[in-house]
Design a protein around this motif. Structure first.
Motif, PDB file in Angstrom:
ATOM      1  N   ILE A 149      -2.118   8.501  -7.130  1.00 33.05           N
ATOM      2  CA  ILE A 149      -1.791   9.130  -5.841  1.00 33.05           C
ATOM      3  C   ILE A 149      -1.164  10.504  -5.987  1.00 33.05           C
ATOM      4  CG2 ILE A 149      -1.521   6.911  -4.682  1.00 33.05           C
ATOM      5  CD1 ILE A 149       1.551   7.432  -4.781  1.00 33.05           C
ATOM      6  N   MET A 196      -4.083   6.904  -1.670  1.00 32.53           N
ATOM      7  CA  MET A 196      -3.344   5.640  -1.581  1.00 32.53           C
ATOM      8  C   MET A 196      -3.709   4.719  -2.724  1.00 32.53           C
ATOM      9  SD  MET A 196      -5.665   3.231  -0.687  1.00 32.53           S
ATOM     10  CE  MET A 196      -5.500   1.856   0.185  1.00 32.53           C
ATOM     11  N   LYS A 226       0.872  -1.172   0.000  1.00 30.63           N
ATOM     12  CA  LYS A 226       0.000   0.000   0.000  1.00 30.63           C
ATOM     13  C   LYS A 226       0.910   1.223   0.000  1.00 30.63           C
ATOM     14  CE  LYS A 226      -3.641   0.269   2.773  1.00 30.63           C
ATOM     15  NZ  LYS A 226      -4.471   0.532   3.978  1.00 30.63           N
ATOM     16  N   VAL A 230       6.209   9.195   0.077  1.00 32.43           N
ATOM     17  CA  VAL A 230       5.133   8.249   0.377  1.00 32.43           C
ATOM     18  C   VAL A 230       5.452   7.439   1.625  1.00 32.43           C
ATOM     19  CG1 VAL A 230       4.448   8.015  -2.035  1.00 32.43           C
ATOM     20  CG2 VAL A 230       6.143   6.468  -1.119  1.00 32.43           C
ATOM     21  N   ILE A 246       0.984   5.249   0.180  1.00 40.95           N
ATOM     22  CA  ILE A 246       0.162   6.388   0.597  1.00 40.95           C
ATOM     23  C   ILE A 246       0.965   7.668   0.374  1.00 40.95           C
ATOM     24  CG2 ILE A 246      -1.132   7.446   2.483  1.00 40.95           C
ATOM     25  CD1 ILE A 246      -1.042   4.581   3.797  1.00 40.95           C
TER      26      ILE A 246
END
Length: 180
Positions: free
Chosen positions: A162, A135, A126, A173, A128
């Motif tokens: 994103i 995300m 994942k 990130v 983000i």
């Protein structure tokens, strides 16, 4: 169906021959003979109407297939564990599109994939964006990035999902790895 078409053609032809003709002066000539009446069975008319309905439903279905776009929600079994904060992410260049990756899969810039130096192939990560909170979940299929200070390379679609600014090429990130 063929009988109906034939009978309607004959009826049209008979009506055409038996109708009154107009001469150059605009006067009507008398009718030469009465048209023959051809009976059309109601069953044949129903068959034609049913055929039209079937064709209409086929058209509706093909239109529906092309216009409806479905979105899928993917649920992952397991939990995402924090891996790294303040990591630098970038995206692959378009020139790698369609080429084989280190895992053996073909790279697709329109897929949700990534390249990482150490994580095993097939790992779900994942990603983000710390600036805007957006995300995306990607699968590691390649090795890289080979630029000092970069942690992960995303496919173009994943990065644009994103990115706050579509013109940027990298972002800070947070990475979380899916644990089964």
């Amino acid at each position: 169906m063929q009988k109906f078409i034939y009978t309607s053609f004959v009826l049209f032809f008979v009506l055409l021959l038996s109708s009154s003709f107009i001469d150059n002066k605009g006067k009507q000539e008398p009718k030469k003979q009465e048209p023959k009446k051809i009976e059309v069975k109601k069953q044949e008319v129903k068959k034609v109407e049913e055929t039209k309905k079937i064709l209409d439903t086929v058209k509706e279905k093909t239109v529906a297939k092309t216009e409806i776009k479905t979105d899928t929600i993917v649920e992952y079994k397991g939990k995402f564990k924090p891996y790294k904060k303040n990591a630098h992410a970038s995206y692959y260049a378009d020139r790698f599109h369609g080429k084989r990756t280190a895992s053996g899969k073909i790279f697709n810039m329109n897929g949700l994939t990534a390249a990482h130096k150490k994580l095993p192939f097939g790992t779900r990560v994942k990603v983000i964006n710390e600036a805007n909170g957006k995300m995306v979940v990607v699968e590691v299929i390649d090795r890289g990035p080979f630029v000092k200070g970069r942690e992960i390379d995303l496919s173009k679609k994943a990065f644009m999902a994103i990115a706050g600014n579509k013109n940027s090429g990298n972002a800070k990130v947070t990475l979380e790895v899916l644990q089964n």
